[in-house]
Structures are given as C-alpha cells and as structure tokens.
Design an enzyme around this catalytic site. Structure first.
Site, PDB file in Angstrom:
ATOM      1  N   ASP A  44       0.855  -1.192   0.000  1.00  0.00           N
ATOM      2  CA  ASP A  44       0.000   0.000   0.000  1.00  0.00           C
ATOM      3  C   ASP A  44       0.888   1.237   0.000  1.00  0.00           C
ATOM      4  OD1 ASP A  44      -2.376   1.452   0.238  1.00  0.00           O
ATOM      5  OD2 ASP A  44      -2.381   1.361   2.423  1.00  0.00           O
ATOM      6  N   GLU A  83       2.609   5.083  -3.949  1.00  0.00           N
ATOM      7  CA  GLU A  83       2.596   6.061  -5.057  1.00  0.00           C
ATOM      8  C   GLU A  83       3.916   6.828  -5.159  1.00  0.00           C
ATOM      9  OE1 GLU A  83       0.184   5.628  -2.760  1.00  0.00           O
ATOM     10  OE2 GLU A  83      -1.032   4.436  -4.136  1.00  0.00           O
ATOM     11  N   ASP A 105      -9.067   3.048  -1.872  1.00  0.00           N
ATOM     12  CA  ASP A 105      -9.967   3.429  -0.779  1.00  0.00           C
ATOM     13  C   ASP A 105     -11.272   4.041  -1.282  1.00  0.00           C
ATOM     14  OD1 ASP A 105      -7.938   2.558   0.793  1.00  0.00           O
ATOM     15  OD2 ASP A 105      -7.218   4.549   1.345  1.00  0.00           O
TER      16      ASP A 105
END
Ligand code: NAG
Ligand code: NAG
Ligand code: NAG
Ligand code: NAG
Ligand code: NAG
Ligand code: NAG
Ligand code: NAG
Length: 899
Positions: free
Chosen positions: A445, A448, A609
């Site tokens: 997770d 980015e 999300d």
C-alpha cells in the site's frame, strides 16, 4: 544518411542479425525523399513545429531527423532543437513510433521495467498499419491499410518538444468510443468533450472522479464499427491528456507531458481482443495467481489484536460463510512501523498460533507492508541505513524524509543495487515460518509513494500535528476462548539470522537491472515546479505535494521527477521477488495499490480506498473492466461493502453478490467504519452464502480464464459487452453489466433501494437464466423485476459449456476435491464449447498434472479432449478430473427438447 551512427537510446534503427543486410539492401532501393507538402497552416500559429530531413524509408519503416523550423516556440521553456524520428513496423499488427532528442540523452522508461519488444518474426511487406508523414511542419498519420481509414493524425498541428513540455495532438472521429487512460474512476467509455485525464500517481482516498488516482496506464483503445485499435504511449512522466472539440467541432486528443520522449505503440487490432493481445506483447502478460486467491477474503483496518482477527475467522466458520483468507491492515505493526509486530496486541507467539490455526483449516493469512520505513532505531531502519538503500535528499547524503503512518519515514530506493537484497532480507526475517509470521500473500500500500507532507513541509512538525504514530490500544486478556485455537502454547522464539542472501536472490529471478546507471541531464530544468503544471489534484497541487520531492536523484542516476509513476511498479516487482525467495516455486500473491503499464506481469491490484455508497458500488464495475480488459491486470477487485464510512445492510448485501464476480473478492472497511463482516447482518449473510456458493462452483471456470489470459493477454476474465458484440453500438457505453469469463453475463441491480434493473441483451441472442436455467431470447433493453437484495441476475450465454464444481465447499482445498458438473448451454445453432484448465493450483509451472480439457457439443454429441502441457492426450482420470454429471440446456422451441 545516418546509418553509420547508431542513434542513442535503446530503440534504434539497429536491426539484429541477418536482418541487417536485407535492410541495407532495401534502403538502397527506396527513394529517400518523402513528398514535400509545403508548409501547411498550423493550429494557432504559436509554434512552427519541426521539419524532417535525412529521411530514410524502407519496408521496415522510416527514420528521419526533425529540426525546429523557426525560433524557439518556448511555450513552456526551451525547445529541443534536434529530434530523431523512428517509425518501425515491428510486426504486421504493431507500429512503433518514437520521437526522441537526437542525442538520446533524455529520460526514457527503463527497459528492465518495460522491456522493449523489438521486431517480431514473420513480418510481411504489407503491415496492417501504415505510417505517413508530412515533412514540414512535421506531422504524421497512422492508418489502417485495408480500409485506408485514418486512425491517428497529427496533421495541421505542430509538434512541441521542449525540455519540460511535450505536446502532440491527434484528430479523432466525432463521438469516438475511447477506453483506458487509467487509473480513473470515471465511466468506462471516456467522455470526449471538456475532459482531461491526468496521470500522476497519488494517494487518492475516496477515489474522486475526474482525478489522478493511484496508477498510470497511458494506453487507450479506440473502438469503431470498422475495427478496434490501441495506442500506448510508453512514458512515465506526469501528463494531462485532453479530450475536446475545437471551434469547428472537430474532435481531438492532446497529450501534454512534462518530460521523457514520445514513444508510441500502435496496435492494429482489428478486434478488441486482438488489441489486448498486441498490448500484452509490449507490456507483458498477467502473472498467474494461486487457485486459493480466488477464495473469499476478509479484512478490516482497526482489528485491535490477534484475538479479534482469530475471532472473525471463527465467527465466519460458525456462520457457515466460506472464508479463505484473513487479512490484517497496519494494526499489527508496532507503532505502524513496517516489518514489526505490536508486542502487546500482536505478539509473535500468538501470531504464529493464529497462522497455524488458519493453515490447519486450509485457510490463509495476508499482512500489509508499506514501503516507507519509520525513522526510528529499529532493524528495518538501521539495516536500510547500513546498506544505504534509502532515497537521498538533494544533498545526496541523508535519506529524504516524509511522513507516513509511523510518523517521519524514509523511502526505499528500488534502483539501488542492494535494495532487492534488503527487501528480501526484511521479508525473510519478518515472514519466515520459524521465527516470523508465515504469510501466504502480501498487500502493498501507500506506494505512489504517499506521504502526508506537502512540498517543503517540516516532517517532524507534520507528524506531530497528525499525532503519528498513534498509541496502540490497551492490551487486553482474550475475552473468551476460541475452539481449536491453542493460544496458550509457549513458543521458543529464536533470533532470526539471515545468511542465505545469495541463494535468495537467485531464487527470486527478476528483471530489474540495478547495476545500470543513467545519465539524464536535468541541469537546466525545474524539477519541482516545471513551467507547465499538470492538473495534479493532490492537496496543494504541486508535483511534490503528498509524495517524495520530485527533484531527488536516485541511486542509478534517474530522478523522482521522471520515475514517480513507477514507484509502485518497482515496489511490486521487488516484493514479488521477495515472496518468491521465501517460497521458491510458489506463485506469489501480491496485491498492490499503485501500478504502471505492465505491472500485472508481476502482481495483482485492488482499487483503493472507496466509500460505502452506491456510486462507488457502481463505478467499481467500470474500474475493473479497465484493469482486466485493457491494462492486463485481470486479478482486480474493490473493497466490497465499501471502505470509507459505515455501510448499510442493503448496500452490503448487494455488494456481497456483486463482489462474488470480482476476480479479487475482498471485504474491507476503514477503522472508523462499522464492522461489516458478512456474518453480522442477516440479509448480508444470506447474500454472501448465495453468491459465494455460485462463485465457488464457477471457480475453475474463472481460474481457467485467468490462465488463458496469462498465456497471451486475451481478455477472458472480465469482458465489457462490446467485446462480445463489437458491432452492436448499444453495448459500447455499457459499464453496469459485464461478462464474468466468456459466458456469464452479470447484470446487478445498481440503484439504492431498487429491486429491478434495466438490462441489455442483443436482439435474438440466446441466454439461459442462471437459477431456472430457462432460455431467454435477447430483446434489447428489458427490465428484470423483483430481484431480492440477496440475489444477483446472471445469464449463461448460449454456445458455452461451463465446467462447474458439482457442489461448493468451505475452502478451495475442499472444493478441489469435488467432481465436476458440465453445464452445456446450447447456442441457437445447437452447438456449444468450453474449456477447463487444471494444475496443482500453486506452483509456478502448474506441476505435473497441468492439463487442458476442451469440450465440444455438436449434433447432439459431446466431445471431450484432455491434453497435457506436453501436448499429449490423456484420459480424464489420469489428471484427476471427474465429470459426475452433464446437463444440457436448449431453447424450448427446439423439437425434441427434454427440459
Ligand atoms: C532557444 O532557447 C534556448 C534557451 O533559452 C537558447 O539557448 C537558444 O539559443 C534559443 N534558440 C533560438 C533559435 O532562439
Ligand atoms: C489541414 O490544413 C489544410 C490547409 O489549410 C486543409 O486543407 C486540410 O483540410 C487540413 N487537414 C486537417 C486534417 O485538418
Ligand atoms: C464473534 O461472535 C461472537 C458471538 O456472536 C460475538 O460476541 C463477537 O463480538 C464476534 N466477534 C467479532 C470480531 O465479530
Ligand atoms: C552493495 O553491497 C555490496 C556487498 O555488500 C557492496 O560491496 C556494494 O558496495 C554495495 N553497493 C552500494 C551501491 O552500496
Ligand atoms: C491451554 O492448552 C491446553 C492444551 O493445549 C488446553 O488443555 C488448555 O485448556 C488451554 N488453556 C486455556 C486457558 O485455553
Ligand atoms: C452432486 O451434488 C448434488 C447436490 O447438488 C448431490 O446430491 C450429488 O450427490 C452430488 N454428486 C456427486 C457425484 O458428488
Ligand atoms: C475514504 C477514506 O477513508 N479515505 C482516506 C484514505 O486515506 C487517506 C490517507 O491515506 C485519507 O486522507 C482519506 O481520508
């Protein structure tokens, strides 16, 4: 002619081996001058564009020099005066067009991340695509040779190629059917007026529409009644792709890119599935997943301790809802620090008990791993510093600091030659069965990469303001016992020692060439605030807001400015390697948030999300269709029942049924949301039991589809309706119905409170309703009424043979012991066919029993052929396939019908 001089950059005119002699002969024969079109009128007259010279054409393509025609255009900084054009017919179906700086010094996506395909064998002299160009100002068109239709045209627009701004515009037919350009949460068929897609990976909580989201996939598919083609721009820099009409109403698409080169691949199709295969030839086919990963998964952010995790597993079993895999979010970590365990709430002994408990029941366990490592005196941080593998600040000395869940944190530099070893060591130490938590898959997770800091913020202050890391919940005594969970065993925890580094690295063969060094000259560039601002929607809007700074130099010489969009892809590749090193020869299962073109070759994806609202339930279908049918990441799914905010019974019941047709099927909610485990609410429980039963009976069917797509990229797992009916314009915009595999049409109810749904079936198309197995003839749009909240409308396409497991089971291990039932759904022509792929479900090569079975039902006769991977035909019993039952479905009006 420039042939003595090999253009820099890897994609050059340097043909391999025997081709060279032939090419040189060809070049000598071909007239070297293209038609002089004169200086045509250019768009707004701002920029003069480029002029082509030294043109060399051959059967294999065109090469030319491009020189800036007049003064600097300087729209957004200095122009690059000398370019090189290379257009190559790499196969009959693929055209490669590269426009780069003549010196080849600019950044290009590293080859070890997206290996370049080169020329394919069997090239003919009449490739399907045709490249034509105008010399001055330079423009080009790509057309389909068979129909002379123009597919891509930069005519009458001037190419802008500046140091930090590239602009290229193409004309499109009016109201085109375009798909792709992800990651986004907009309709599957893209809007074409006043629409812009920004590609800049960011932590985009609540996946807002018209936004840049977690991943970057600069490919689009253009579907026309005359054929389908695809256009892939291999560029990882930030960009805005604008779609609109000009003042004359002419439709265009315009790339606005802040770096790199124009590296286009055009795919001829002509069918949508051809385009997908042709794209897979460039970025790679999807990795095959383990069979068990298709089971049902449960997670929640906020499970307070190991006991609560174990109790959820137990409660699923009491409720008789199959649970294959249990997950734990960052709660298991000590103060949110990656590669640690909270010693009070998730102590190693109890975690090992938990894993043992799961494994004894043929269930699995997955933990989250974040890339950012807490700036704190602990092994992951200390070892990383010792090995010097963190991304450095501008001064090149200390690690760059951001703020993530554990507070101030530093970021692994995946390009450092020792980061793979570091990552494998961390995985080995944390997740080995003897002294760690023996996870079966991993969830990556925040890659980015996300930071909670805006550019120039003070990380210490920011962490303090956000109260990071939070205090762990108070340790409690387990409130009760769970049958079968021996949580009072005492284990001897041996200090783990890591000695097998070399062997591990060999086991984890991967493509990243960490030894390669790049020299990209950015001396004159502003890497923090380039003159052209892409429409980054991160709070603050600057490139470096909420991520690492973009002016950092990585270990191999590349910058965060150029490679930002690749961070998640690199973490994915490295994590796959680390998982392979732990469990050699077992297919890794890695769910990532951030992806780039080709990441599906290594890992799988969840959609980030979302929020527990009906609009998110709806949009997940379009999102999945993009990933599965275009981006080559077919193992994809949303947070079922919704992540943010609390769900409600009806939404969660509907989502439990829709989720059963997500290739990746996981229930997940955020910390502040109410619990939404499927056993909690009666309607949800019955929806889940109903849908999981169908999913599991179809599990081999979808496993076969995944294996099929992993061979050559043919979309087989989730398909938009227009893939199946490419001539039916009514289907082009449909993104609330989809095919699960080739044969099962899923038409969920999509409106809050509704019990009916408008669904489309092409006129005359033959289907069979799942429950009643009654034939249904398509009649355009119809309304299905009275769909209970725990049901989902499903139809089997006539002409299909589905290999169903005779009965469902609690775990996929049990399921695999079930015999098959063949459901033969005859088409209007009385024929049907299908396939079944079987293997051991876990190993990289599928094991000894790997085989494929083909079913054909023609003229009332069923033909079954089973073939081993070696090509040898086998009997079904030799590969453990037991067909207990064959059910034939026919149109009722057919004479001799036995239904
Ligand atoms: C273009 O701009 C660059 C940098 O500003 C300058 O070095 C160069 O001389 C200019 N060229 C022309 C033709 O004006
Ligand atoms: C390009 O401009 C020329 C001259 O103005 C015009 O005749 C032609 O139609 C234009 N082509 C396109 C594709 O716009
Ligand atoms: C599990 O079920 C028991 C009994 O219904 C309940 O008390 C408990 O809260 C449940 N635990 C979880 C984590 O759902
Ligand atoms: C990588 O590790 C090796 C072995 O420890 C070491 O010799 C080398 O200097 C390291 N490379 C870098 C760039 O730190
Ligand atoms: C501890 O474990 C033993 C054997 O594994 C079992 O008999 C006993 O009941 C357990 N105690 C508790 C409190 O669960
Ligand atoms: C197949 O499933 C049905 C129930 O759906 C059961 O009655 C039957 O015994 C099963 N057949 C086999 C061979 O397992
Ligand atoms: C919907 C939701 O909870 N979104 C959150 C996702 O995570 C980011 C931080 O990573 C939060 O800012 C969002 O609120």
């Amino acid at each position: 002619m420039e042939f003595g001089k090999k253009p820099a950059g890897r994609l050059s005119w340097a043909f391999k081996g025997t081709l060279v002699a032939f090419v040189i002969t060809q070049i000598a024969l071909v007239a070297v001058l293209a038609t002089w079109d004169g200086v045509a009128q250019v768009d707004s007259g701002i920029c003069g564009g480029y002029q082509a010279s030294n043109v060399v054409e051959s059967d294999f393509g065109v090469q030319a020099d491009l020189d800036l025609i007049s003064d600097n255009c300087s729209l957004y900084g200095a122009d690059v005066p000398s370019l090189r054009l290379i257009a190559e017919y790499q196969s009959d179906k693929r055209l490669h067009v590269l426009i780069q700086d003549r010196d080849g010094e600019r950044y290009q996506v590293p080859e070890d991340i997206v290996p370049r395909p080169g020329f394919s064998t069997g090239l003919t002299k009449k490739p399907d695509l045709k490249f034509d160009f105008t010399k001055a100002p330079f423009s080009f068109t790509v057309s389909r040779r068979s129909t002379e239709e123009i597919l891509f045209s930069t005519k009458n627009t001037s190419l802008v190629f500046e140091r930090q701004y590239l602009r290229l515009q193409t004309w499109l037919p009016s109201q085109p059917n375009l798909y792709g350009l992800g990651e986004h949460s907009d309709p599957f068929r893209l809007k074409t007026t006043d629409y812009s897609r920004t590609l800049w990976a960011r932590d985009s909580g609540a996946i807002p529409s018209n936004n840049n989201l977690y991943g970057s996939h600069p490919i689009y598919v253009d579907h026309r009644l005359t054929g389908t083609h695809g256009v892939f721009l291999l560029n990882s820099n930030g960009m805005d792709i604008k779609l609109n009409q000009d003042q004359n109403g002419d439709q265009y698409m315009e790339y606005n890119i802040i770096g790199g080169v124009l590296d286009f691949y055009f795919f001829a199709g002509p069918g949508p599935e051809d385009v997908a295969r042709q794209y897979a030839e460039v970025v790679g086919v999807p990795a095959m997943v383990p069979y068990w990963s298709l089971g049902y998964h449960q997670c929640k952010y906020g499970y307070r301790d190991w006991f609560e995790v174990a109790e959820v597993v137990h409660n699923y079993s009491v409720a008789n809802i199959p649970l294959e895999t249990m997950w734990t979010d960052i709660n298991y970590m000590d103060h949110r620090r990656t590669f640690t365990l909270d010693p009070g709430n998730y102590p190693i002994e109890r975690m090992q008990d938990l894993v043992e408990y799961l494994h004894e029941r043929d269930q699995r366990y997955i933990l989250m791993v974040d890339p950012a490592v807490a700036e704190h005196d602990y092994p992951a941080y200390n070892r990383g510093n010792e090995m010097d593998v963190f991304v450095k600040r501008r001064d090149g000395k200390k690690p760059f600091r951001g703020v993530v869940w554990p507070g101030v944190a530093v970021f692994p530099d995946w390009y450092h030659e020792n980061t793979t070893d570091y990552w494998m060591e961390m995985f080995h130490n944390s997740f080995n069965p003897e002294t760690g938590v023996d996870i079966d898959g991993v969830w990556i997770d925040m890659n980015e990469p996300a930071s909670f800091c805006r550019q120039g913020c003070n990380p210490d202050q920011e962490a303090k303001n956000r109260n990071l890391p939070p205090k762990p919940p108070a340790v409690r005594e387990p409130p009760r016992s769970i049958p079968g969970l021996p949580f009072n065993t005492s284990r001897e925890v041996v200090a783990s020692k890591f000695t097998e580094q070399k062997t591990l690295r060999e086991l984890a063969s991967r493509g990243l060439d960490s030894k390669k060094h790049y020299d990209v000259n950015h001396a004159a560039d502003d890497l923090l605030s380039p003159p052209y601002s892409i429409n980054n929607k991160a709070p603050g809007g600057k490139l470096s807001d909420m991520t690492m700074d973009t002016d950092l130099t990585l270990a191999n010489g590349l910058t965060t400015y150029d490679t930002h969009n690749l961070y998640g892809a690199l973490m994915s590749m490295t994590t796959r390697a680390a998982m392979l090193a732990r469990r050699p020869n077992l297919r890794p299962f890695v769910i990532t948030r951030s992806t780039f073109a080709g990441t599906g070759h290594y890992v799988q994806k969840w959609l980030g999300d979302n929020v527990s609202r009906w609009s998110f339930y709806r949009i997940q279908i379009a999102q999945m269709l993009s990933f599965a049918s275009i981006f080559q990441i077919p193992m994809v799914g949303s947070d079922v029942c919704g992540f943010g905010e609390s769900t409600n019974e009806k939404l969660c019941a509907r989502w439990a049924t829709l989720g059963a047709f997500n290739p990746f099927y996981r229930n997940h909610a955020t910390e502040s949301a109410a619990h939404q485990e499927f056993y909690l609410l009666p309607l949800v429980t019955s929806a889940a039991q109903y849908a999981i039963d169908i999913r599991y009976r179809l599990l081999d069917y979808i496993y076969t589809a995944l294996e099929f797509q992993s061979r050559d990229g043919t979309p087989a797992v989730l398909k938009p309706m227009w893939h199946v009916y490419p001539q039916d314009e009514e289907t082009f915009g449909i993104d609330l119905q989809f095919f699960y595999g080739d044969c099962v049409l899923v038409s969920p109810v999509t409106q809050e409170g509704a019990t009916d749904v408008d669904m489309y079936m092409p006129k005359g198309a033959l289907f069979y309703e799942w429950e009643s197995r009654a034939p249904v003839k398509g009649n355009g749009w119809t309304t299905i009424k009275d769909v209970a909240f725990d049901r989902i409308p499903l139809h089997i396409r006539g002409g299909c043979i589905l290999p169903l497991r005779n009965e469902s089971a609690y775990t996929t291990t049990e399921l695999r012991k079930q015999p098959f039932e063949l459901l033969v759904a005859l088409g209007s022509d009385g024929a049907a066919s299908g396939r079944l792929y079987v293997d051991d479900g876990v190993s990289l090569d599928g094991g000894e029993g790997r085989a494929e079975i083909e079913f054909h039902h023609v003229g009332g006769k069923l033909d079954i052929t089973a073939t081993r991977a070696s090509g040898k035909q086998v009997a079904l019993e030799d590969i453990g396939v037991d067909i207990a039952n064959v059910v034939v479905l026919r149109q009722s009006e057919e004479p001799g019908d036995e239904l």
